[in-house]
Every structure is written in C-alpha cells, then in structure tokens.
Design an enzyme around this catalytic site. Structure first.
Site, PDB file in Angstrom:
ATOM      1  CG  MET A  32      -1.895  -1.206   1.138  1.00 38.80           C
ATOM      2  SD  MET A  32      -3.457  -0.958   2.001  1.00 38.80           S
ATOM      3  CE  MET A  32      -2.901  -0.692   3.656  1.00 38.80           C
ATOM      4  CG  HIS A  36       8.398   0.183   6.031  1.00 41.32           C
ATOM      5  ND1 HIS A  36       8.655  -1.168   6.102  1.00 41.32           N
ATOM      6  CD2 HIS A  36       7.051   0.311   6.193  1.00 41.32           C
ATOM      7  CE1 HIS A  36       7.531  -1.813   6.334  1.00 41.32           C
ATOM      8  NE2 HIS A  36       6.537  -0.947   6.381  1.00 41.32           N
ATOM      9  N   GLY A  38      11.014  -2.920   5.660  1.00 39.31           N
ATOM     10  CA  GLY A  38      10.302  -4.200   5.556  1.00 39.31           C
ATOM     11  C   GLY A  38       9.958  -4.507   4.101  1.00 39.31           C
ATOM     12  CG  HIS A  39       7.164  -2.121   1.992  1.00 38.51           C
ATOM     13  ND1 HIS A  39       6.950  -1.004   2.768  1.00 38.51           N
ATOM     14  CD2 HIS A  39       5.977  -2.785   1.956  1.00 38.51           C
ATOM     15  CE1 HIS A  39       5.691  -0.981   3.171  1.00 38.51           C
ATOM     16  NE2 HIS A  39       5.076  -2.052   2.700  1.00 38.51           N
ATOM     17  N   GLY A 149       4.800 -10.164   4.129  1.00 39.58           N
ATOM     18  CA  GLY A 149       5.524 -10.080   5.398  1.00 39.58           C
ATOM     19  C   GLY A 149       4.801 -10.830   6.506  1.00 39.58           C
ATOM     20  CD  GLU A 150       7.266 -15.216   9.113  1.00 37.81           C
ATOM     21  OE1 GLU A 150       7.778 -14.890  10.200  1.00 37.81           O
ATOM     22  OE2 GLU A 150       7.482 -16.309   8.554  1.00 37.81           O
ATOM     23  CG  ASP A 152       0.249  -7.060   7.936  1.00 36.93           C
ATOM     24  OD1 ASP A 152      -0.393  -6.478   8.807  1.00 36.93           O
ATOM     25  OD2 ASP A 152       1.044  -6.475   7.174  1.00 36.93           O
ATOM     26  CB  SER A 188       3.099   2.521   6.148  1.00 33.34           C
ATOM     27  OG  SER A 188       3.746   1.668   5.236  1.00 33.34           O
TER      28      SER A 188
HETATM   29  O1  PAF Z   1      -0.227  -5.784   3.427  1.00 29.80           O
HETATM   30  C1  PAF Z   1      -0.629  -4.845   2.709  1.00 29.80           C
HETATM   31  O2  PAF Z   1       0.075  -3.860   2.504  1.00 29.80           O
HETATM   32  C2  PAF Z   1      -1.996  -4.940   2.063  1.00 29.80           C
HETATM   33  O3  PAF Z   1      -2.901  -5.562   2.896  1.00 29.80           O
HETATM   34  C3  PAF Z   1      -1.963  -5.619   0.672  1.00 29.80           C
HETATM   35  C4  PAF Z   1      -1.513  -7.056   0.754  1.00 29.80           C
HETATM   36  C5  PAF Z   1      -1.034  -4.851  -0.234  1.00 29.80           C
HETATM   37  C6  PAF Z   1      -3.363  -5.601   0.080  1.00 29.80           C
HETATM   38  O4  PAF Z   1      -3.856  -4.308  -0.059  1.00 29.80           O
END
Ligand code: PAF
Length: 286
Positions: A32, A36, A38-39, A149-150, A152, A188
């Site tokens: 989304m 950061h 993590g991404h 990512g773990e 979530d 974020s």
């Molecule tokens: O984890 C996220 O950033 C969101 O839930 C995702 C997987 C991009 C879906 O909108």
C-alpha cells in the site's frame, strides 16, 4: 528507473512479454506504499528468486472500515518509486480506484474460521477487502511468486489459504518481520507515532521477550501468558487500549499449552494509532 504502469491491461502485457518471449520468472510484492525497510526486504527476496520484480502500490479502500485511517494513510508515490529504483525493481503498478473498482464489487471472499477471528473479528470486512484486491492483483499480474511479510501474520495465512483453496498458480513466500534497532516492527503506520508514543509502542516487542522469559521459567499456560502480556503493555503511558492478545498455533488454531512455534498475536492502540505485531515462540533465547 522502474517502468510505471497505471492500467491493468498494460502491465499484464508487459509481464506476458517477459514471461513468454524471455521465459522470465516473475516475482510480485503487493504493497500500500509508503515503503520502508520491511518492503525493501520483500523486494530483495523477490530479486533473488526471480528474473523480474514487480511492486504494486495501491491503498485499497475496500480493506478499511468506517472510521479507520484510509484518508490519513501516508501516500508518496514519487518517494516510493525512488525506493523501487534503488532496489532495482523492474516495474511499479500504481492503479487508480477507477481502474481497480470500476464498479462496486459484488464478490465477497470469506475463509471460514480464518477471516472471522483476531483482525477479522475486530475489523469486519477487512479480509474480504484484502482477498478481493490480492486476487485481483494476482489475476492482473499473474506472478510466479508473491511476497508477504509475517508482520501481518493473519493476512499471510489468509492469502496462503486463498491460493490453496482456489488453486491459484502463485507461490506465496513468507518474509520475516523487520524490526528497528529497539525492536519496533516496521510499519507505514509508525509515522503516526509521536516520539513519546513510539517509546510506549516498544512495549509490544518487550512483551514478547517477557513471554519468552516466563516460558523459560516453565509457565506454559496460554491464559496466564496472555494476561501477563496484557498487564505489561497496559502499564505503559500512551497505551490506550489492547484490542487483543492471543496465542495460537502456526495455523492460527487456539492453544492452551504454549509450545515452540506457536504465535503470540497483538493489536494495541498507542494514542490514536492501532499497531499489530506477532511473535513466533522460541525466536528469542532469553
Ligand atoms: O499488506 C498490505 O500492505 C496490504 O494488505 C496488501 C496485501 C497490499 C493488500 O492491499
């Protein structure tokens, strides 16, 4: 510079030409935005395992409930594209709402027993929105692998089950949570925290270490551990509310006696910011 796509048809053609003409494996990192570290880790994993890495940046309105932070959610596409460039991402898909939802979706996805507990219980409709957009993004991009990512953890389990039940030809690759030097899980939403709130937010990570110590001393009862974690977090200033503290096995079934590999899952309000975090029991030797 990654190629920027706004239209589904265009990115689908781009991916197809890479896969069909060049035989490339395609890795996909759905996000989304407001990227950061993590991404960056998800992107790096994808780059190791695939020839082509695609990042989507889309704040999905469908997964936010009424009164949640959809409007406030941080957005900065140029900054995100800069990060993607630094990481060597091949293409960014940043669709508009009209592109993703030209009509109000009538499809609703639920995964019984998985989307109605924890986050799903407190945020009704949230996972329907997540499943809807993830499935749509998979259909548009048709990746070989997708990186989640773990951090979530429930979302990861939901997506794994979605892919399994519907036989979607995508390999879901879990990537460990990235924490800052003091243990705060990167998100974020951390940008919402004042310095004082951030200090209190460290109680989430520290509560996991407390749980590890209690376990080491032989306390295996889930209810006892949940209460100790809750009391510890609530003792910090700026912590407004604990939405849940739960301990479940790795498939998210409830447990009574806690063992290595189980997950401690938390959702906590620090000031006006709702933070989630989770911990795999046994990950810290205390
Ligand atoms: O984890 C996220 O950033 C969101 O839930 C995702 C997987 C991009 C879906 O909108």
């Amino acid at each position: 510079m990654p190629t920027l796509f706004k239209r589904s048809r265009e990115i689908r053609n781009y991916v197809r030409s890479h896969r069909c003409e060049k035989g490339h494996a395609v890795g996909f990192v759905p996000t989304m935005g407001y990227l950061h570290e993590g991404h960056r880790k998800l992107i790096r994993e994808s780059k190791i395992q695939n020839d082509l890495t695609i990042v989507s940046i889309y704040v999905n309105p469908l997964q936010f409930g009424e009164g949640e932070d959809y409007e406030r959610y941080p957005r900065d596409l140029q900054r995100d594209i800069g990060i993607c460039e630094e990481e060597g991402v091949d293409a960014v898909f940043a669709p508009t709402d009209e592109e993703m939802y030209p009509e109000r979706p009538l499809v609703s996805i639920e995964i019984k027993g998985l989307t109605d507990v924890l986050e799903g219980k407190l945020r009704p409709g949230h996972f329907n929105g997540v499943c809807n957009v993830v499935l749509k993004l998979f259909n548009i991009i048709q990746p070989d692998r997708a990186y989640f990512g773990e951090k979530d953890y429930q979302q990861l389990k939901v997506v794994e089950r979605l892919v399994k039940d519907l036989k979607i030809p995508v390999e879901v690759v879990p990537v460990a949570t990235v924490r800052d030097g003091e243990g705060l899980a990167l998100s974020s939403r951390n940008t919402y925290l004042s310095p004082e709130e951030r200090e209190s937010a460290l109680s989430l990570y520290r509560s996991f270490l407390l749980a590890e110590r209690l376990l080491r001393d032989g306390n295996r009862d889930a209810n006892f551990l949940k209460e100790a974690i809750r009391d510890f977090i609530l003792a910090h200033p700026h912590v407004r509310k604990v939405d849940y503290v739960d301990i479940r096995d790795e498939k998210l079934n409830p447990v009574q006696e806690v063992k290595e590999g189980d997950r401690i899952l938390l959702a906590v309000w620090v000031g006006d910011t709702r933070l989630i975090d989770n911990w795999r029991v046994g990950d810290a030797k205390v």
